[in-house]
Design a protein around this motif. Structure first.
Motif, PDB file in Angstrom:
ATOM      1  N   ASN A 129     -27.742 -33.303 -18.079  1.00 42.05           N
ATOM      2  CA  ASN A 129     -28.302 -34.108 -19.162  1.00 42.05           C
ATOM      3  C   ASN A 129     -27.332 -35.203 -19.603  1.00 42.05           C
ATOM      4  OD1 ASN A 129     -30.717 -32.709 -19.208  1.00 42.05           O
ATOM      5  ND2 ASN A 129     -30.009 -31.285 -20.774  1.00 42.05           N
ATOM      6  N   TYR A 130     -26.050 -34.872 -19.669  1.00 40.87           N
ATOM      7  CA  TYR A 130     -25.041 -35.854 -20.044  1.00 40.87           C
ATOM      8  C   TYR A 130     -24.996 -36.990 -19.019  1.00 40.87           C
ATOM      9  CZ  TYR A 130     -20.503 -38.001 -20.793  1.00 40.87           C
ATOM     10  OH  TYR A 130     -19.490 -38.912 -20.989  1.00 40.87           O
ATOM     11  N   LEU A 131     -24.987 -36.639 -17.729  1.00 37.55           N
ATOM     12  CA  LEU A 131     -24.957 -37.664 -16.688  1.00 37.55           C
ATOM     13  C   LEU A 131     -26.218 -38.519 -16.704  1.00 37.55           C
ATOM     14  CD1 LEU A 131     -23.403 -35.707 -13.688  1.00 37.55           C
ATOM     15  CD2 LEU A 131     -22.319 -37.439 -15.125  1.00 37.55           C
ATOM     16  N   GLN A 132     -27.365 -37.903 -16.955  1.00 44.41           N
ATOM     17  CA  GLN A 132     -28.615 -38.658 -17.026  1.00 44.41           C
ATOM     18  C   GLN A 132     -28.591 -39.653 -18.182  1.00 44.41           C
ATOM     19  OE1 GLN A 132     -31.688 -35.714 -17.202  1.00 44.41           O
ATOM     20  NE2 GLN A 132     -31.526 -35.217 -15.037  1.00 44.41           N
ATOM     21  N   SER A 133     -27.899 -39.313 -19.260  1.00 44.45           N
ATOM     22  CA  SER A 133     -27.828 -40.239 -20.390  1.00 44.45           C
ATOM     23  C   SER A 133     -26.990 -41.474 -20.058  1.00 44.45           C
ATOM     24  CB  SER A 133     -27.259 -39.537 -21.616  1.00 44.45           C
ATOM     25  OG  SER A 133     -25.880 -39.299 -21.463  1.00 44.45           O
ATOM     26  N   LEU A 134     -26.103 -41.365 -19.072  1.00 52.45           N
ATOM     27  CA  LEU A 134     -25.252 -42.491 -18.689  1.00 52.45           C
ATOM     28  C   LEU A 134     -25.878 -43.376 -17.613  1.00 52.45           C
ATOM     29  CD1 LEU A 134     -21.777 -40.737 -18.500  1.00 52.45           C
ATOM     30  CD2 LEU A 134     -22.729 -42.044 -20.387  1.00 52.45           C
ATOM     31  N   ILE A 135     -26.936 -42.908 -16.961  1.00 54.07           N
ATOM     32  CA  ILE A 135     -27.556 -43.661 -15.871  1.00 54.07           C
ATOM     33  C   ILE A 135     -28.699 -44.496 -16.423  1.00 54.07           C
ATOM     34  CG2 ILE A 135     -28.855 -43.465 -13.719  1.00 54.07           C
ATOM     35  CD1 ILE A 135     -27.304 -40.865 -13.202  1.00 54.07           C
ATOM     36  N   SER A 136     -28.718 -45.753 -16.039  1.00 52.11           N
ATOM     37  CA  SER A 136     -29.811 -46.627 -16.462  1.00 52.11           C
ATOM     38  C   SER A 136     -30.361 -47.362 -15.241  1.00 52.11           C
ATOM     39  CB  SER A 136     -29.334 -47.626 -17.514  1.00 52.11           C
ATOM     40  OG  SER A 136     -28.341 -48.463 -16.968  1.00 52.11           O
ATOM     41  N   ALA A 137     -31.648 -47.651 -15.272  1.00 56.73           N
ATOM     42  CA  ALA A 137     -32.296 -48.383 -14.179  1.00 56.73           C
ATOM     43  C   ALA A 137     -32.346 -49.857 -14.557  1.00 56.73           C
ATOM     44  CB  ALA A 137     -33.698 -47.855 -13.950  1.00 56.73           C
ATOM     45  N   SER A 143     -36.105 -51.033  -8.585  1.00 60.70           N
ATOM     46  CA  SER A 143     -34.954 -51.000  -9.483  1.00 60.70           C
ATOM     47  C   SER A 143     -33.792 -50.302  -8.792  1.00 60.70           C
ATOM     48  CB  SER A 143     -35.310 -50.270 -10.778  1.00 60.70           C
ATOM     49  OG  SER A 143     -35.659 -48.940 -10.479  1.00 60.70           O
ATOM     50  N   CYS A 144     -32.615 -50.429  -9.376  1.00 63.07           N
ATOM     51  CA  CYS A 144     -31.447 -49.722  -8.872  1.00 63.07           C
ATOM     52  C   CYS A 144     -30.796 -49.002 -10.048  1.00 63.07           C
ATOM     53  CB  CYS A 144     -30.478 -50.676  -8.192  1.00 63.07           C
ATOM     54  SG  CYS A 144     -29.822 -51.951  -9.247  1.00 63.07           S
ATOM     55  N   GLU A 187     -27.555 -47.628 -12.298  1.00 61.01           N
ATOM     56  CA  GLU A 187     -26.181 -47.956 -12.662  1.00 61.01           C
ATOM     57  C   GLU A 187     -25.651 -46.864 -13.579  1.00 61.01           C
ATOM     58  OE1 GLU A 187     -26.143 -51.781 -14.484  1.00 61.01           O
ATOM     59  OE2 GLU A 187     -26.577 -52.821 -12.599  1.00 61.01           O
ATOM     60  N   LEU A 188     -24.391 -46.519 -13.392  1.00 67.85           N
ATOM     61  CA  LEU A 188     -23.735 -45.514 -14.231  1.00 67.85           C
ATOM     62  C   LEU A 188     -22.843 -46.237 -15.217  1.00 67.85           C
ATOM     63  CD1 LEU A 188     -23.061 -42.490 -14.723  1.00 67.85           C
ATOM     64  CD2 LEU A 188     -21.187 -42.786 -13.141  1.00 67.85           C
ATOM     65  N   GLU A 189     -22.952 -45.904 -16.489  1.00 61.13           N
ATOM     66  CA  GLU A 189     -22.128 -46.523 -17.522  1.00 61.13           C
ATOM     67  C   GLU A 189     -21.246 -45.468 -18.158  1.00 61.13           C
ATOM     68  OE1 GLU A 189     -25.063 -48.229 -20.071  1.00 61.13           O
ATOM     69  OE2 GLU A 189     -25.074 -50.103 -18.942  1.00 61.13           O
ATOM     70  N   PHE A 190     -20.048 -45.858 -18.487  1.00 58.31           N
ATOM     71  CA  PHE A 190     -19.067 -44.961 -19.092  1.00 58.31           C
ATOM     72  C   PHE A 190     -18.893 -45.361 -20.548  1.00 58.31           C
ATOM     73  CE2 PHE A 190     -14.576 -44.366 -20.247  1.00 58.31           C
ATOM     74  CZ  PHE A 190     -14.492 -42.999 -20.133  1.00 58.31           C
ATOM     75  N   GLU A 191     -19.004 -44.406 -21.456  1.00 57.32           N
ATOM     76  CA  GLU A 191     -18.837 -44.703 -22.878  1.00 57.32           C
ATOM     77  C   GLU A 191     -17.374 -44.584 -23.255  1.00 57.32           C
ATOM     78  OE1 GLU A 191     -21.327 -42.807 -25.708  1.00 57.32           O
ATOM     79  OE2 GLU A 191     -23.040 -42.831 -24.346  1.00 57.32           O
ATOM     80  N   GLU A 192     -16.828 -45.698 -23.755  1.00 55.68           N
ATOM     81  CA  GLU A 192     -15.454 -45.699 -24.240  1.00 55.68           C
ATOM     82  C   GLU A 192     -15.510 -46.177 -25.679  1.00 55.68           C
ATOM     83  OE1 GLU A 192     -11.047 -47.095 -22.865  1.00 55.68           O
ATOM     84  OE2 GLU A 192     -12.741 -48.171 -22.078  1.00 55.68           O
ATOM     85  N   GLY A 193     -15.402 -45.265 -26.612  1.00 61.92           N
ATOM     86  CA  GLY A 193     -15.606 -45.613 -28.006  1.00 61.92           C
ATOM     87  C   GLY A 193     -17.079 -45.940 -28.220  1.00 61.92           C
ATOM     88  N   ARG A 194     -17.349 -47.152 -28.645  1.00 64.02           N
ATOM     89  CA  ARG A 194     -18.736 -47.566 -28.849  1.00 64.02           C
ATOM     90  C   ARG A 194     -19.241 -48.455 -27.727  1.00 64.02           C
ATOM     91  NH1 ARG A 194     -19.420 -48.741 -35.273  1.00 64.02           N
ATOM     92  NH2 ARG A 194     -18.737 -46.699 -35.946  1.00 64.02           N
ATOM     93  N   THR A 195     -18.386 -48.878 -26.827  1.00 61.93           N
ATOM     94  CA  THR A 195     -18.810 -49.777 -25.750  1.00 61.93           C
ATOM     95  C   THR A 195     -19.136 -48.983 -24.502  1.00 61.93           C
ATOM     96  OG1 THR A 195     -16.526 -50.095 -25.020  1.00 61.93           O
ATOM     97  CG2 THR A 195     -17.384 -51.664 -26.619  1.00 61.93           C
TER      98      THR A 195
END
Length: 123
Positions: free
Chosen positions: A74-82, A104-105, A107-115
């Motif tokens: 679930n955590y990893l799914q929250s970081l993936i966006s199409a 679509s493709c 992308e994995l995003e990493f949360e660092e603070g609020r960004t």
């Protein structure tokens, strides 16, 4: 009946060790090493440079500290966006190709603070 209970107990220990990333012996008797954060993937996004060592270790510990595989998924799914494919490049004309167009493709995003930083980090 007692053997079945012991077997399920051993499998539960293996499952918990796999989720936490700690060292364990699998059901075949082979030792499995403890998981550690990976090396630089040398991707074009330079995510290893953008994210500090301290933040990588924090994310790794938090991810491995989750209680179940479902929680990790679930955590990893929250970081993936199409997102839409930015540039389509076909080797063959559409009529000759067997593959459908990608809409679509991921992308994995990493949360660092609020960004959120786009990244290829592998844990």
């Amino acid at each position: 009946m007692l053997e079945k209970e012991e077997k399920s107990y051993a499998s539960e220990i293996i499952k918990k060790s796999r989720v936490s990333g700690s060292a364990y012996t699998n059901s075949a008797g082979n030792p499995i090493m403890e998981l550690k954060p990976g090396n630089d993937c040398k991707c074009r996004r330079m995510c290893y440079i953008k994210v500090s060592e301290e933040n990588r270790l924090t994310v790794f510990k938090n991810f491995r500290g989750m209680s179940s595989k479902n929680e990790q998924d679930n955590y990893l799914q929250s970081l993936i966006s199409a997102s839409e494919v930015k540039q389509r490049r076909r080797r063959k004309p559409e009529e000759e190709s067997n593959k459908p167009e990608r809409g679509s493709c991921a992308e994995l995003e990493f949360e660092e603070g609020r960004t959120r930083l786009p990244t290829d980090l592998q844990y």
